[in-house]
Design a protein around this motif. Structure first.
Motif, PDB file in Angstrom:
ATOM      1  N   UNK A 223       0.854  -1.182   0.000  1.00  0.00           N
ATOM      2  CA  UNK A 223       0.000   0.000   0.000  1.00  0.00           C
ATOM      3  C   UNK A 223       0.892   1.235   0.000  1.00  0.00           C
ATOM      4  N   UNK A 224       0.604   2.180  -0.893  1.00  0.00           N
ATOM      5  CA  UNK A 224       1.263   3.486  -0.866  1.00  0.00           C
ATOM      6  C   UNK A 224       0.244   4.474  -0.328  1.00  0.00           C
ATOM      7  N   UNK A 225       0.690   5.384   0.518  1.00  0.00           N
ATOM      8  CA  UNK A 225      -0.253   6.358   1.066  1.00  0.00           C
ATOM      9  C   UNK A 225       0.468   7.638   1.468  1.00  0.00           C
ATOM     10  N   UNK A 226      -0.314   8.676   1.623  1.00  0.00           N
ATOM     11  CA  UNK A 226       0.190   9.983   1.997  1.00  0.00           C
ATOM     12  C   UNK A 226      -0.182  10.260   3.446  1.00  0.00           C
ATOM     13  N   UNK A 227       0.703  10.923   4.140  1.00  0.00           N
ATOM     14  CA  UNK A 227       0.450  11.299   5.534  1.00  0.00           C
ATOM     15  C   UNK A 227       1.007  12.704   5.748  1.00  0.00           C
ATOM     16  N   UNK A 228       0.382  13.441   6.653  1.00  0.00           N
ATOM     17  CA  UNK A 228       0.896  14.765   6.986  1.00  0.00           C
ATOM     18  C   UNK A 228       0.712  15.019   8.475  1.00  0.00           C
ATOM     19  N   UNK A 229       1.611  15.819   9.019  1.00  0.00           N
ATOM     20  CA  UNK A 229       1.555  16.150  10.444  1.00  0.00           C
ATOM     21  C   UNK A 229       2.327  17.443  10.675  1.00  0.00           C
ATOM     22  N   UNK A 230       2.045  18.055  11.795  1.00  0.00           N
ATOM     23  CA  UNK A 230       2.759  19.273  12.184  1.00  0.00           C
ATOM     24  C   UNK A 230       4.030  18.878  12.919  1.00  0.00           C
ATOM     25  N   UNK A 231       5.153  19.471  12.508  1.00  0.00           N
ATOM     26  CA  UNK A 231       6.432  19.255  13.162  1.00  0.00           C
ATOM     27  C   UNK A 231       7.097  20.617  13.335  1.00  0.00           C
ATOM     28  N   UNK A 232       7.331  20.999  14.561  1.00  0.00           N
ATOM     29  CA  UNK A 232       7.971  22.288  14.864  1.00  0.00           C
ATOM     30  C   UNK A 232       7.266  23.449  14.163  1.00  0.00           C
ATOM     31  N   UNK A 233       5.931  23.418  14.152  1.00  0.00           N
ATOM     32  CA  UNK A 233       5.147  24.514  13.589  1.00  0.00           C
ATOM     33  C   UNK A 233       5.036  24.524  12.079  1.00  0.00           C
ATOM     34  N   UNK A 234       5.538  23.494  11.415  1.00  0.00           N
ATOM     35  CA  UNK A 234       5.489  23.414   9.955  1.00  0.00           C
ATOM     36  C   UNK A 234       4.811  22.115   9.559  1.00  0.00           C
ATOM     37  N   UNK A 235       3.951  22.185   8.535  1.00  0.00           N
ATOM     38  CA  UNK A 235       3.256  20.995   8.048  1.00  0.00           C
ATOM     39  C   UNK A 235       4.235  20.154   7.237  1.00  0.00           C
ATOM     40  N   UNK A 236       4.425  18.897   7.627  1.00  0.00           N
ATOM     41  CA  UNK A 236       5.318  17.980   6.931  1.00  0.00           C
ATOM     42  C   UNK A 236       4.483  16.906   6.245  1.00  0.00           C
ATOM     43  N   UNK A 237       4.809  16.626   4.989  1.00  0.00           N
ATOM     44  CA  UNK A 237       4.066  15.648   4.194  1.00  0.00           C
ATOM     45  C   UNK A 237       4.981  14.488   3.833  1.00  0.00           C
ATOM     46  N   UNK A 238       4.412  13.291   3.790  1.00  0.00           N
ATOM     47  CA  UNK A 238       5.203  12.096   3.487  1.00  0.00           C
ATOM     48  C   UNK A 238       4.465  11.184   2.522  1.00  0.00           C
ATOM     49  N   UNK A 239       5.238  10.463   1.730  1.00  0.00           N
ATOM     50  CA  UNK A 239       4.740   9.362   0.920  1.00  0.00           C
ATOM     51  C   UNK A 239       5.364   8.107   1.508  1.00  0.00           C
ATOM     52  N   UNK A 240       4.526   7.165   1.916  1.00  0.00           N
ATOM     53  CA  UNK A 240       4.992   5.948   2.572  1.00  0.00           C
ATOM     54  C   UNK A 240       4.471   4.721   1.842  1.00  0.00           C
ATOM     55  N   UNK A 241       5.152   3.596   2.033  1.00  0.00           N
ATOM     56  CA  UNK A 241       4.664   2.311   1.546  1.00  0.00           C
ATOM     57  C   UNK A 241       4.697   1.325   2.701  1.00  0.00           C
ATOM     58  N   UNK A 242       3.679   0.486   2.755  1.00  0.00           N
ATOM     59  CA  UNK A 242       3.592  -0.552   3.781  1.00  0.00           C
ATOM     60  C   UNK A 242       3.337  -1.887   3.103  1.00  0.00           C
ATOM     61  N   UNK A 243       4.133  -2.890   3.472  1.00  0.00           N
ATOM     62  CA  UNK A 243       3.926  -4.247   2.980  1.00  0.00           C
ATOM     63  C   UNK A 243       2.730  -4.823   3.735  1.00  0.00           C
ATOM     64  N   UNK A 244       1.722  -5.273   3.015  1.00  0.00           N
ATOM     65  CA  UNK A 244       0.479  -5.751   3.626  1.00  0.00           C
ATOM     66  C   UNK A 244       0.724  -6.937   4.552  1.00  0.00           C
ATOM     67  N   UNK A 245       1.501  -7.914   4.121  1.00  0.00           N
ATOM     68  CA  UNK A 245       1.708  -9.144   4.893  1.00  0.00           C
ATOM     69  C   UNK A 245       2.477  -8.904   6.184  1.00  0.00           C
ATOM     70  N   UNK A 246       3.546  -8.085   6.116  1.00  0.00           N
ATOM     71  CA  UNK A 246       4.423  -7.923   7.287  1.00  0.00           C
ATOM     72  C   UNK A 246       4.155  -6.649   8.087  1.00  0.00           C
ATOM     73  N   UNK A 247       3.554  -5.655   7.442  1.00  0.00           N
ATOM     74  CA  UNK A 247       3.350  -4.370   8.111  1.00  0.00           C
ATOM     75  C   UNK A 247       4.574  -3.474   8.067  1.00  0.00           C
TER      76      UNK A 247
END
Length: 186
Positions: A29-53
């Protein structure tokens, strides 16, 4: 007890998950995530293997990463990202996070995109100012009494970009605003 009331600052501790794309084989699975870090919005593209996590961050930064799409052979992930210019462009990154490349450099950016024929092309929309206001008579009649939207009149152009030769051309300019589209297999 460890219970407490939720306060507005709690929102800055949350990670927001965006668009999710399951690989063609269903193993990753590929997915996007975002969160606030030190007052700045940080965006990420991540991949997770379904079987192992097992999860890997492929790209991370301040650009607004969204709309991941897998290539048919699962070797790359295409996504949209807006950097400092705040204009989204189409990017691709290899499955292991190396070789991040911008595929488009459209002035004004792109709005939506879909991969085309055997991953050799991409279709995307961009929004442009409408040449005329088809609702002008209603706007004049009700000016000041009804307020909606931001006042901009935009239409969409549907473009096709070719990954092999790097060229892009308008496929459709029908004078309408496109919010979503799909590419047929033919």
């Amino acid at each position: 007890s460890d219970r407490r009331s939720i306060v507005p600052e709690d929102a800055f501790r949350l990670t927001d998950l965006g668009a999710v794309a399951l690989s063609p084989s269903g193993r990753t699975v590929a997915y996007c995530a975002s969160r606030w870090t030190d007052g700045v919005r940080e965006h990420s593209l991540l991949v997770t293997e379904v079987r192992t996590g097992d999860t890997r961050v492929l790209s991370q930064g301040h650009e607004n990463i969204h709309a991941p799409q897998w290539s048919s052979d699962e070797s790359t992930i295409h996504f949209a990202a807006a950097g400092e210019s705040e204009e989204s462009q189409i990017w691709r990154i290899s499955r292991d996070g190396s070789d991040k490349t911008m595929d488009t450099g459209m002035e004004g950016g792109i709005a939506r995109f879909r991969l085309g024929e055997s991953d050799q092309s991409v279709y995307f929309t961009r929004h442009v100012a409408a040449p005329e206001d088809e609702w002008e008579s209603l706007h004049e009649k009700f000016r000041g009494s009804v307020v909606a939207g931001d006042g901009r009149q935009e239409k969409s152009e549907l473009w096709r970009g070719d990954f092999e030769n790097g060229e892009s051309r308008i496929e459709w300019n029908g004078g309408r605003f496109i919010t979503s589209f799909a590419v047929s297999p033919d």
